[in-house]
Scaffold this active site. Structure first.
Site, PDB file in Angstrom:
ATOM      1  N   LYS A   1      47.641  49.950  33.073  1.00  0.00           N
ATOM      2  CA  LYS A   1      46.335  49.749  32.455  1.00  0.00           C
ATOM      3  C   LYS A   1      45.403  50.903  32.825  1.00  0.00           C
ATOM      4  O   LYS A   1      45.415  51.363  33.965  1.00  0.00           O
ATOM      5  CB  LYS A   1      45.791  48.417  32.974  1.00  0.00           C
ATOM      6  CG  LYS A   1      44.307  48.181  32.852  1.00  0.00           C
ATOM      7  CD  LYS A   1      44.023  46.798  33.424  1.00  0.00           C
ATOM      8  CE  LYS A   1      42.691  46.499  33.874  1.00  0.00           C
ATOM      9  NZ  LYS A   1      41.498  46.934  34.017  1.00  0.00           N
TER      10      LYS A   1
ATOM     11  N   LYS B   1      37.933  39.993  44.565  1.00  0.00           N
ATOM     12  CA  LYS B   1      37.429  41.354  44.798  1.00  0.00           C
ATOM     13  C   LYS B   1      37.461  41.708  46.280  1.00  0.00           C
ATOM     14  O   LYS B   1      37.752  42.849  46.637  1.00  0.00           O
ATOM     15  CB  LYS B   1      35.994  41.518  44.262  1.00  0.00           C
ATOM     16  CG  LYS B   1      35.880  41.443  42.760  1.00  0.00           C
ATOM     17  CD  LYS B   1      36.397  42.691  42.064  1.00  0.00           C
ATOM     18  CE  LYS B   1      36.526  42.441  40.572  1.00  0.00           C
ATOM     19  NZ  LYS B   1      37.484  43.224  39.846  1.00  0.00           N
TER      20      LYS B   1
ATOM     21  N   LYS C   1      39.959  53.471  36.562  1.00  0.00           N
ATOM     22  CA  LYS C   1      39.575  54.600  37.404  1.00  0.00           C
ATOM     23  C   LYS C   1      40.329  54.585  38.733  1.00  0.00           C
ATOM     24  O   LYS C   1      40.619  55.626  39.296  1.00  0.00           O
ATOM     25  CB  LYS C   1      38.061  54.622  37.628  1.00  0.00           C
ATOM     26  CG  LYS C   1      37.531  53.393  38.322  1.00  0.00           C
ATOM     27  CD  LYS C   1      36.060  53.550  38.620  1.00  0.00           C
ATOM     28  CE  LYS C   1      35.547  52.500  39.591  1.00  0.00           C
ATOM     29  NZ  LYS C   1      35.485  51.132  39.049  1.00  0.00           N
TER      30      LYS C   1
END
Ligand code: TRP
Length: 328
Positions: free
Chosen positions: A194, A113, A197
């Site tokens: 995919k 991340k 957002k």
């Protein structure tokens, strides 16, 4: 005694149909068999959104609104907001005492991340502790099962390790939670990637019908099918990927054959998809509209959910404090 299920979502964006079929519909089904706890992980959102918190409130409301609209039932499930149950933070700090740093540093999502969100400074104590906060969320309700996607499995593994370590030090307080892997094909977005957002390719549950229709009508299809008379290859069209999720097998065969033989055009194919997605979304829109007219219902769900959750959470904290033998 029913087994306990617990899961949470971060309020980091509006809910889209990928979240609906990938997670939420599963949560709804689990209510029939388990005692369920579902919460909005707003502290988790803060671990990466601390510099701009302006959207978190709206996303929290969007989540709960959509959960109720899609069939989470506040009579059967405890629905709440993490920050309304401060006991999560108490357990987090107590668990942090027995958590070796290396365990947190080795959780794969930590580095991943940080790499993905290069625009944010995630070199923080809170971000490193993300999966431990999640462990506290789970253990504080003594959850037996945690429905999550594959991306969360390492967090569940950490939770199980922390659980064993706590029980070894202080006596058996927590049952070991198990992941309930939600197997679902990734939902394709409007552009064939995919649905996410961050790609701006989503159909949101909060999109009004005309917007959903417009989004599908303007989706890309097989790029080699330029004229209406050109035959197409359904597998190359993101529209067909959505048919695989929302349309019956017979309809899928029908549009695939029509595409390959150029018997039908892309608009015909999209109309079938629009009809089927509307069939799923219409009851959700209806419920949502009636909730919009009665904002006090949402307030009541949130406050009674927090109350129920706090009762259970504070019992666990009492037990934990006694197990650790703090002065009470
Ligand atoms: N990390 C989870 C996600 O991003 C959200 C979450 C927070 C969660 N606490 C949890 C999920 C506890 C399950 C159980 O999807």
């Amino acid at each position: 005694m029913k087994k306990r299920v617990l899961s949470g979502m971060q309020p980091s964006g509006r809910l889209h149909i990928g979240n609906l079929v990938g997670a939420l519909q599963n949560w709804v089904r689990l209510q029939d068999e388990y005692e369920c706890y579902y919460f909005v992980a707003d502290w988790h959102a803060l671990t990466s959104q601390y510099a701009d918190t302006s959207m978190i409130r709206d996303y929290v409301e969007d989540l709960i609104m959509n959960w109720l609209s899609a069939g989470l039932d506040p009579e059967r499930s405890t629905i709440f907001i993490q920050s309304h149950v401060p006991e999560h933070a108490v357990l987090h700090v107590l668990l942090s005492m027995i958590t070796p740093l290396g365990w947190l540093e080795r959780v794969p999502t930590y580095k991943e991340k940080q790499f993905e969100m290069k625009d944010k400074d995630l070199n923080t104590y809170g971000f490193l502790g993300y999966p431990l906060l999640q462990s506290a969320d789970i253990l504080i309700y003594k959850a037996n099962y945690v429905p999550v996607g594959i991306d969360q499995v390492s967090h569940l593994e950490l939770t199980r390790e922390i659980c064993r370590r706590f029980n070894n030090f202080y006596g058996r307080v927590f049952p070991e939670p198990e992941a309930l892997l939600t197997e679902f094909p990734k939902v394709t977005g409007l552009d064939g990637r995919k649905m996410s957002k961050s790609y701006n390719n989503c159909i949101y549950l909060s999109d009004p019908p005309e917007v959903v229709e417009q989004k599908i009508r303007t989706m890309t299809t097989d790029p080699q099918r330029i004229r209406r008379t050109d035959p197409g290859e359904p597998e190359k069209s993101p529209v067909f990927q959505l048919h695989k999720i929302f349309s019956s097998k017979a309809e899928q065969d029908e549009v695939a054959e029509g595409c390959r033989t150029a018997r039908i055009g892309c608009i015909d194919c999209k109309k079938v998809l629009i009809k089927n997605i509307f069939r799923v979304l219409e009851p959700i829109w209806q419920k949502r509209n009636s909730l919009k007219e009665r904002p006090e219902v949402l307030r009541e769900v949130i406050s009674s959910g927090a109350e129920r959750a706090r009762r259970v959470a504070s019992e666990t904290i009492d037990e934990v404090v006694r197990a650790i033998r703090l002065y009470t």
